[in-house]
Scaffold this active site. Structure first.
Site, PDB file in Angstrom:
ATOM      1  N   GLU A  92       0.829  -1.213   0.000  1.00  0.00           N
ATOM      2  CA  GLU A  92       0.000   0.000   0.000  1.00  0.00           C
ATOM      3  C   GLU A  92       0.860   1.259   0.000  1.00  0.00           C
ATOM      4  O   GLU A  92       1.921   1.296   0.603  1.00  0.00           O
ATOM      5  CB  GLU A  92      -0.929   0.033   1.222  1.00  0.00           C
ATOM      6  CG  GLU A  92      -1.838  -1.170   1.354  1.00  0.00           C
ATOM      7  CD  GLU A  92      -2.848  -1.304   0.218  1.00  0.00           C
ATOM      8  OE1 GLU A  92      -3.005  -0.353  -0.573  1.00  0.00           O
ATOM      9  OE2 GLU A  92      -3.456  -2.382   0.125  1.00  0.00           O
ATOM     10  N   GLY A  93       0.340   2.293  -0.621  1.00  0.00           N
ATOM     11  CA  GLY A  93       1.077   3.555  -0.745  1.00  0.00           C
ATOM     12  C   GLY A  93       0.906   4.465   0.472  1.00  0.00           C
ATOM     13  O   GLY A  93       0.117   4.189   1.386  1.00  0.00           O
ATOM     14  N   PHE A  94       1.637   5.555   0.433  1.00  0.00           N
ATOM     15  CA  PHE A  94       1.717   6.487   1.555  1.00  0.00           C
ATOM     16  C   PHE A  94       0.353   7.044   1.966  1.00  0.00           C
ATOM     17  O   PHE A  94       0.033   7.134   3.154  1.00  0.00           O
ATOM     18  CB  PHE A  94       2.638   7.644   1.142  1.00  0.00           C
ATOM     19  CG  PHE A  94       2.984   8.593   2.239  1.00  0.00           C
ATOM     20  CD1 PHE A  94       3.898   8.226   3.215  1.00  0.00           C
ATOM     21  CD2 PHE A  94       2.420   9.859   2.300  1.00  0.00           C
ATOM     22  CE1 PHE A  94       4.248   9.111   4.224  1.00  0.00           C
ATOM     23  CE2 PHE A  94       2.756  10.745   3.312  1.00  0.00           C
ATOM     24  CZ  PHE A  94       3.670  10.379   4.278  1.00  0.00           C
ATOM     25  N   LEU A 100      -1.339  15.498 -11.102  1.00  0.00           N
ATOM     26  CA  LEU A 100      -1.378  14.657 -12.290  1.00  0.00           C
ATOM     27  C   LEU A 100      -0.674  13.348 -11.959  1.00  0.00           C
ATOM     28  O   LEU A 100       0.552  13.257 -11.983  1.00  0.00           O
ATOM     29  CB  LEU A 100      -0.623  15.405 -13.398  1.00  0.00           C
ATOM     30  CG  LEU A 100      -1.025  15.193 -14.837  1.00  0.00           C
ATOM     31  CD1 LEU A 100      -2.515  15.373 -15.060  1.00  0.00           C
ATOM     32  CD2 LEU A 100      -0.241  16.165 -15.708  1.00  0.00           C
TER      33      LEU A 100
HETATM   34  O1  GFB Z   1       0.268   8.072  -2.147  1.00  0.00           O
HETATM   35  P1  GFB Z   1      -0.241   7.009  -2.985  1.00  0.00           P
HETATM   36  O2  GFB Z   1      -0.716   5.833  -2.293  1.00  0.00           O
HETATM   37  O3  GFB Z   1      -1.334   7.565  -3.947  1.00  0.00           O
HETATM   38  O4  GFB Z   1       0.946   6.536  -3.918  1.00  0.00           O
HETATM   39  P2  GFB Z   1      -2.261   6.833  -5.039  1.00  0.00           P
HETATM   40  C1  GFB Z   1       1.500   7.317  -4.891  1.00  0.00           C
HETATM   41  C2  GFB Z   1       2.926   7.728  -4.520  1.00  0.00           C
HETATM   42  O5  GFB Z   1       3.569   8.180  -5.725  1.00  0.00           O
HETATM   43  C3  GFB Z   1       2.987   8.889  -3.544  1.00  0.00           C
HETATM   44  C4  GFB Z   1       4.270   9.371  -5.477  1.00  0.00           C
HETATM   45  O6  GFB Z   1       2.943   8.544  -2.201  1.00  0.00           O
HETATM   46  C5  GFB Z   1       4.295   9.552  -3.954  1.00  0.00           C
HETATM   47  O7  GFB Z   1       5.391   8.851  -3.432  1.00  0.00           O
HETATM   48  N1  GFB Z   1       3.528  10.492  -6.081  1.00  0.00           N
HETATM   49  C6  GFB Z   1       2.315  10.467  -6.688  1.00  0.00           C
HETATM   50  C7  GFB Z   1       3.960  11.755  -6.100  1.00  0.00           C
HETATM   51  N2  GFB Z   1       1.968  11.699  -7.092  1.00  0.00           N
HETATM   52  C8  GFB Z   1       2.974  12.532  -6.747  1.00  0.00           C
HETATM   53  C9  GFB Z   1       3.187  13.924  -6.889  1.00  0.00           C
HETATM   54  O8  GFB Z   1       2.382  14.686  -7.410  1.00  0.00           O
HETATM   55  N3  GFB Z   1       4.342  14.416  -6.370  1.00  0.00           N
HETATM   56  C10 GFB Z   1       5.272  13.617  -5.763  1.00  0.00           C
HETATM   57  N4  GFB Z   1       6.368  14.205  -5.288  1.00  0.00           N
HETATM   58  N5  GFB Z   1       5.101  12.296  -5.623  1.00  0.00           N
HETATM   59  C11 GFB Z   1      -2.007   4.201  -5.284  1.00  0.00           C
HETATM   60  C12 GFB Z   1      -0.843   3.362  -4.853  1.00  0.00           C
HETATM   61  O9  GFB Z   1      -1.515   5.509  -5.453  1.00  0.00           O
HETATM   62  O10 GFB Z   1      -2.475   3.776  -6.515  1.00  0.00           O
HETATM   63  C13 GFB Z   1      -1.096   1.895  -4.942  1.00  0.00           C
HETATM   64  O11 GFB Z   1      -0.524   3.614  -3.524  1.00  0.00           O
HETATM   65  C14 GFB Z   1      -1.583   1.539  -6.317  1.00  0.00           C
HETATM   66  O12 GFB Z   1       0.108   1.198  -4.704  1.00  0.00           O
HETATM   67  C15 GFB Z   1      -2.784   2.395  -6.642  1.00  0.00           C
HETATM   68  O13 GFB Z   1      -0.522   1.780  -7.252  1.00  0.00           O
HETATM   69  C16 GFB Z   1      -3.278   2.119  -8.045  1.00  0.00           C
HETATM   70  O14 GFB Z   1      -3.578   6.466  -4.469  1.00  0.00           O
HETATM   71  O15 GFB Z   1      -2.237   7.772  -6.172  1.00  0.00           O
END
Ligand code: GFB
Length: 425
Positions: A47-49, A286
C-alpha cells in the site's frame, strides 16, 4: 461477534511507571493511573503512503475507544520500503513519523509514541502479541457481508517464523532487534472499533501489534472523530515551511493574502467553507507512472489535461499553474509545451531537502502547495489527490474550488465529479 478466548499473563514491569504526557515527554505516574498498554499496527507492504495515512486515522480512533477502558498508547510504525519511493541514493527505511508529521498534533488526538521510543520504554524490541488480520478464506457468508471476527488458521503461510529461541522474527520495519513473543491470525470483517473488545478482554498482553490494518474500516466515516483524527494529522512544520517559501517566491502566495491562516493547535481551527481565497494559481495533481501505464480509465492524456487546465486558467483569469506529479521530467516538458503562454511551476527539491526529507517529504511539499491554490484539479481514484481535497477543506476552501478532477481519456468530458465530504467539527 465470536472469538476464541485466549488469556495471557500481562508482564507487569517497572516500565509501567512511565507515562506519556501530550507532546510526547515521559512523565512519572503519580500512582492512580492504569498501567500503560501499547498498540502497534502495520499495513500491507504494497500500500502507498496516502492510503496508510487513512489507515492511521482508523487505528487512532480505535485507540481513542480503547482509552475509555485502559491507558493505551499508539506506537507509530516507522516509514520505509514503499514501492513508490524510487530514489536510489538514500536509505528510505526506519523513518520516524516526525520527519513527515507534527507528532505533537497527533498527540492532541490520542497519545502516540515513535517505535524507537517504544523500544526505549520497554527496554527491548519485543512485542508481546502479534495479531495478523486477514479476510475469511471462504469469503462472505452466503454472498452477504456481515461483521464478524474469529481466530483462525492463517490463510497463507506467515512470513513471521519462530526461531530456536521462541522469538517470532520477520519484517518489523527494518529493526533487526525487534521480535514478537506470540503470533496468531484473526479473520475479520468489520471496522477498527470492533477490535476493542478483543484487545481489552481476550488479550491481556501489554503490547499488541495488529498487522494488515487496511482490512478494517473506519468506525464512522466522515463523522466528527473521523475529522478529528484527520485534523490531527498535520504535516511537519519544516515541510510546510518549505512549501510556504516556494509559494511566496514563485506563486505570489502567502497565508495573509490568501486568507489561509494556520493556528498552532488544530483543535482551535474551524474555518467556514469558502473563507479561504488561495494563491493566484491553479494547482493540479497529475498522477502518472503506474496509473498511466495501466491505462486506467480515469487517467487523462497530457494534451487532454492541458486543455482542461487552460480552460480553467482563462475562466479564473490566472496565469500560473503548479503541477504536482510523479511523471518523469520528459512528460513534464511535454505538458509545458501544451501549456505554452502560461507559467508552469513544479517543485524540484534542492539536494539538501531531498536528502533530509526523502521522496515522502517531497511529495508532502507538493501536496501542501496544491492545498493553497485558488483552484485545484486532481486525478480520479488517487488517494494522493483525496488527501489534498481534505487538506483544502481544513484550510477553509469552498468545495467547488477543490473537488475537481481530470476526466480520463476513457471518460466523457463531463465525467462524474469526486464525492464531497464536508468537515464535521
Ligand atoms: O500516495 P499514494 O498511495 O497515492 O501513492 P495513489 C503514490 C505515490 O507516488 C505517492 C508518489 O505517495 C508519492 O510517493 N507520487 C504520486 C507523487 N503523485 C505525486 C506527486 O504529485 N508528487 C510527488 N512528489 N510524488 C495508489 C498506490 O496511489 O495507486 C497503490 O498507492 C496503487 O500502490 C494504486 O498503485 C493504483 O492512491 O495515487
Amino acid at each position: 461477534i465470536l472469538f476464541i478466548v485466549t488469556i495471557q499473563v500481562r508482564s507487569e514491569t517497572l516500565e509501567d511507571d512511565l507515562l506519556f504526557a501530550p507532546g510526547g515527554q515521559l512523565n512519572m505516574k503519580m500512582g492512580q493511573a492504569k498501567p500503560q498498554r501499547f498498540l502497534l499496527y502495520d499495513v500491507n507492504p504494497g500500500e502507498g503512503f496516502n492510503l496508510r495515512r487513512d489507515v492511521y486515522m482508523r487505528i487512532a480512533n480505535l485507540v481513542k475507544k480503547l482509552q475509555e477502558r485502559d491507558n493505551w498508547v499508539l506506537v507509530l510504525p516507522p516509514w520505509g520500503r514503499l514501492y513508490h519511493w524510487k530514489s536510489r541514493n538514500m536509505q528510505q527505511v526506519r523513518i520516524p513519523w516526525s520527519t513527515f508529521f507534527d507528532v505533537e498534533s497527533l498527540n492532541r488526538h490520542v497519545p502516540v509514541v515513535e517505535f524507537e521510543d517504544y523500544m526505549k520504554i520497554t527496554g527491548e524490541g519485543a512485542i508481546d502479541e502479534h495479531v495478523y488480520l486477514q479476510s475469511y478464506k471462504e469469503g462472505w457468508t452466503n454472498g452477504k457481508w456481515e461483521e464478524r471476527m474469529h481466530e483462525r488458521e492463517c490463510n497463507d503461510p506467515p512470513t513471521y517464523q519462530k526461531n530456536g529461541e521462541g522469538k517470532y522474527r520477520g519484517w518489523y520495519w527494518g529493526y533487526s532487534e525487534a521480535y514478537a513473543r506470540n503470533f496468531r491470525c484473526l479473520s475479520i470483517q468489520g471496522s477498527a472499533g470492533d477490535l476493542a473488545p478483543f484487545l481489552t478482554k481476550n488479550i491481556t498482553a501489554r503490547s499488541v501489534l495488529l498487522s494488515r490494518c487496511e482490512e478494517v474500516l473506519h468506525d464512522y466515516y466522515g463523522q466528527v472523530e473521523y475529522w478529528n483524527a484527520r485534523r490531527s494529522l498535520r504535516f511537519a512544520k519544516p515541510l510546510r515551511d518549505i512549501g510556504d517559501e516556494f509559494r511566496r517566491t514563485y506563486l505570489d502566495s502567502s497565508d495573509s493574502k490568501d486568507k489561509t491562516p494556520i493556528l498552532d493547535d488544530w483543535r482551535e481551527m474551524k474555518p467556514t467553507a469558502g473563507s479561504a481565497k488561495g494563491g493566484p494559481y491553479i494547482a493540479v495533481h497529475l498522477r502518472r507512472q503506474d496509473f498511466a501505464r495501466n491505462n486506467r480509465k480515469e487517467v487523462a492524456s497530457l494534451p487532454k489535461a492541458a486543455t482542461h487546465i487552460k480552460k480553467k486558467l482563462k475562466e479564473l483569469k490566472l496565469k500560473k499553474v503548479f503541477v504536482a506529479t510523479d511523471a518523469p521530467a520528459s512528460e513534464i516538458d511535454q505538458l509545458k509545451v501544451h501549456l505554452k503562454g502560461y507559467e508552469v511551476y513544479n517543485y524540484i527539491p534542492p539536494r539538501t531537502v531531498h536528502d533530509r526529507f526523502m521522496d515522502g517529504g517531497v511529495a508532502i511539499i507538493d501536496q501542501w502547495i496544491c492545498a493553497h491554490a485558488r483552484y485545484f484539479i486532481g486525478t480520479g481514484q488517487s488517494t494522493f489527490t483525496f488527501r489534498i481535497f481534505e487538506e483544502r477543506q481544513l484550510l477553509g476552501f469552498d468545495t467547488k474550488m477543490t473537488y475537481n478532477r481530470f476526466c480520463g481519456d476513457g471518460e466523457p468530458t463531463d465525467c462524474d465529479p469526486p464525492s464531497v465530504w464536508a468537515v464535521v467539527y
